[in-house]
Write an enzyme that holds these catalytic residues in place. Structure first.
Site, short mmCIF file in Angstrom:
data_model
loop_
_atom_site.label_atom_id
_atom_site.label_comp_id
_atom_site.label_asym_id
_atom_site.label_seq_id
_atom_site.Cartn_x
_atom_site.Cartn_y
_atom_site.Cartn_z
N LYS A 47 -2.66 -3.33 8.54
CA LYS A 47 -1.93 -4.57 8.82
C LYS A 47 -2.26 -5.20 10.17
O LYS A 47 -1.89 -6.34 10.42
CB LYS A 47 -0.41 -4.34 8.71
N1 PMP Z 1 -0.19 0.48 2.57
C1 PMP Z 1 0.65 0.42 3.63
C2 PMP Z 1 1.07 1.70 4.29
C3 PMP Z 1 1.13 -0.82 4.07
O1 PMP Z 1 1.98 -0.88 5.11
C4 PMP Z 1 0.73 -2.00 3.40
C5 PMP Z 1 1.25 -3.33 3.86
N2 PMP Z 1 2.48 -3.72 3.32
C6 PMP Z 1 -0.12 -1.89 2.29
C7 PMP Z 1 -0.58 -0.63 1.92
C8 PMP Z 1 -0.51 -3.07 1.43
O2 PMP Z 1 -1.21 -4.06 2.06
P1 PMP Z 1 -1.05 -5.61 1.66
O3 PMP Z 1 0.22 -6.10 2.31
O4 PMP Z 1 -2.26 -6.24 2.21
O5 PMP Z 1 -0.96 -5.72 0.18
#
Ligand code: PMP
Length: 342
Positions: A47
Site C-alpha cells: 500500500k
Molecule cells: N493485502 C493486504 C495485507 C492489504 O493491506 C491490501 C490492501 N487493502 C491488499 C492485500 C489488497 O490490495 P488492494 O487494495 O490493492 O486490492
C-alpha cells in the site's frame, strides 16, 4: 552483482521491489511461481505505492498544499503508507478507524505520528461508519484532502505505471499469468491493465478469499459472498472505481486454511514471514499455474504479490491461542513452543 543505484529521496524507496522464484509453490504447480516482494517497501506493504500516488495526485490537482493534511478511513497498511509518505512531504495525517481494531495497529499509527480518530464499528450504511467519518472530517478540516483509496483511481495507476512494468522487465517480457486478491482492487486492476498493455495474452486471475463477493461476480455476474475469512486487507463486496474495467479472465476462491498452509510453508521452507493475503495469493497463483499448464501452455510463468510482512500479525496469525480461537490450524512449531498437544 544485481544492486540498485543510490536514491536521492526516501520516497524513491517505494516500489522497484525484488521478484523471487518460490521453490515449493513452483514444484506444487509444475511451473514457475514468482513472488513480488511488496513487504520490502518502507511501510512493509504493497500500500505504500497507492499512498504515494494518491498524495502526489492530490498535489498535482492543487488540492493538497504545503502543510496540508491527508485524511483516510483505514485500519491497516494504507494508513501506515500514508503516514510515512505524508511525513516525508511535510503533511499531517489523520486516520479514522473502528475502535475494535488491534492495539498493534493503533500503536503503529500513533508511533508514525498519525492522529487517530476512533469510532464505534457499524455497518457501511450508517453515517458514523469510519469511511464516511473520514470523508466528513476531510471536508470539515481546513487544507485537508480525503485519500479515498477505494474509489480514487490514482491507487490503481500506481500499479499500471509501477508494479506492471517492473514485473514485465523483471521477467524479461515473458509472463503467462498474474493473480492476486482484491481489497480496494487497485493492485489486481492496475497490474492487470498494465500487463495487458504489454501482452494481451497474459491471463489475469482474481483470487478471492471466502466472505468476499467478487468470485461470484466474475464467475456468474452476481455480487454474492459465501463463507468468512480472517484475512486482513482483502475481501470486497462491491465494484469499486478501481475495479471498474479490470481485465479479469478467470477467478479462484481460496480458503483461509489453504492460505495458512502456504503462509506456514513459505516461512518454514523459504524463510519468508508474510501475512495471510500473501498465502492466499500464492495458493491462487498455484491454481492459475496448474490451469495454464493444463491448457497446454509451455514453460509457464505466473507472478503474484507478497503483500505485507508477517511481523504485523504476531498476535494473530503467529499466535497459537488466537489461531485456536478462530478454529484455525496452529503451526506445529507454535504448538510446540506453547507446550500444547492440540
Ligand atoms: N493485502 C493486504 C495485507 C492489504 O493491506 C491490501 C490492501 N487493502 C491488499 C492485500 C489488497 O490490495 P488492494 O487494495 O490493492 O486490492
Amino acid at each position: 552483482m544485481n544492486i540498485t543505484k543510490p536514491f536521492a529521496s526516501t520516497l524513491d524507496l517505494i516500489g522497484n521491489t525484488p521478484l523471487v522464484l518460490l521453490g515449493g509453490p513452483s514444484e506444487e504447480a509444475g511451473c514457475e511461481i514468482w513472488g513480488k516482494c511488496e513487504f520490502a517497501n518502507p511501510g512493509s506493504s504493497v500500500k505504500d505505492r497507492a499512498a504515494l500516488y494518491i498524495i502526489r495526485d492530490a498535489e498535482q490537482r492543487g488540492e493538497l498544499k504545503p502543510g496540508g493534511t491527508v485524511v483516510e478511513g483505514t485500519a491497516g497498511n494504507t494508513g501506515i503508507g500514508i503516514a510515512l509518505v505524508a511525513n516525508a512531504l511535510g503533511y499531517k495525517t489523520v486516520i479514522v478507524m473502528p475502535d475494535n481494531q488491534s492495539k498493534e495497529k493503533m500503536d503503529t499509527l500513533r508511533a508514525l505520528g498519525a492522529e487517530l480518530v476512533l469510532v464505534p464499528p457499524t455497518k457501511f450504511a450508517n453515517p458514523g461508519h469510519f469511511v464516511h467519518t473520514s470523508r466528513r472530517l476531510a471536508e470539515e478540516t481546513e487544507g485537508a484532502v480525503w485519500a479515498n483509496q477505494f474509489d480514487n483511481i490514482a491507487n490503481r495507476k500506481a500499479h499500471i505505471e509501477g508494479t506492471a512494468p517492473e514485473l514485465w522487465e523483471q521477467l524479461e517480457g515473458r509472463i503467462d499469468g498474474f493473480t492476486c486478491a482484491a481489497g480496494t482492487g487497485g493492485t489486481i486492476a492496475g497490474v492487470g491493465m498494465g500487463l495487458k498493455a504489454f501482452d494481451e495474452n497474459v491471463c489475469i486471475a482474481l483470487t478471492d478469499p471466502h466472505g468476499a463477493a467478487l468470485y461470484n461476480y466474475y464467475a456468474h455476474g452476481e455480487l454474492k459472498a459465501e463463507g468468512t475469512s480472517v484475512a486482513e486487507g482483502i475481501g470486497q463486496g462491491r465494484i469499486t472505481a478501481n475495479l471498474d474495467g479490470a481485465p479479469i479472465d478467470t477467478q479462484f476462491r481460496i480458503s483461509d486454511e489453504e492460505g495458512l498452509h502456504w503462509v506456514a510453508r513459505l516461512l518454514k521452507e523459504e524463510g519468508l514471514c508474510l501475512g495471510l493475503s500473501s498465502g492466499i495469493n500464492v495458493a491462487g497463483a498455484i491454481a492459475l499455474g496448474r490451469q495454464l499448464v493444463a491448457e497446454g501452455r509451455k514453460n509457464v510463468r505466473v507472478a503474484t504479490i507478497l503483500c505485507d510482512t508477517g511481523f504485523r500479525y504476531l498476535s494473530t496469525l503467529y499466535n497459537a491461542d488466537w489461531l485456536s480461537s478462530k478454529d484455525l490450524p496452529v503451526f506445529p512449531w507454535l504448538r510446540d513452543a506453547a507446550g500444547r498437544s492440540d
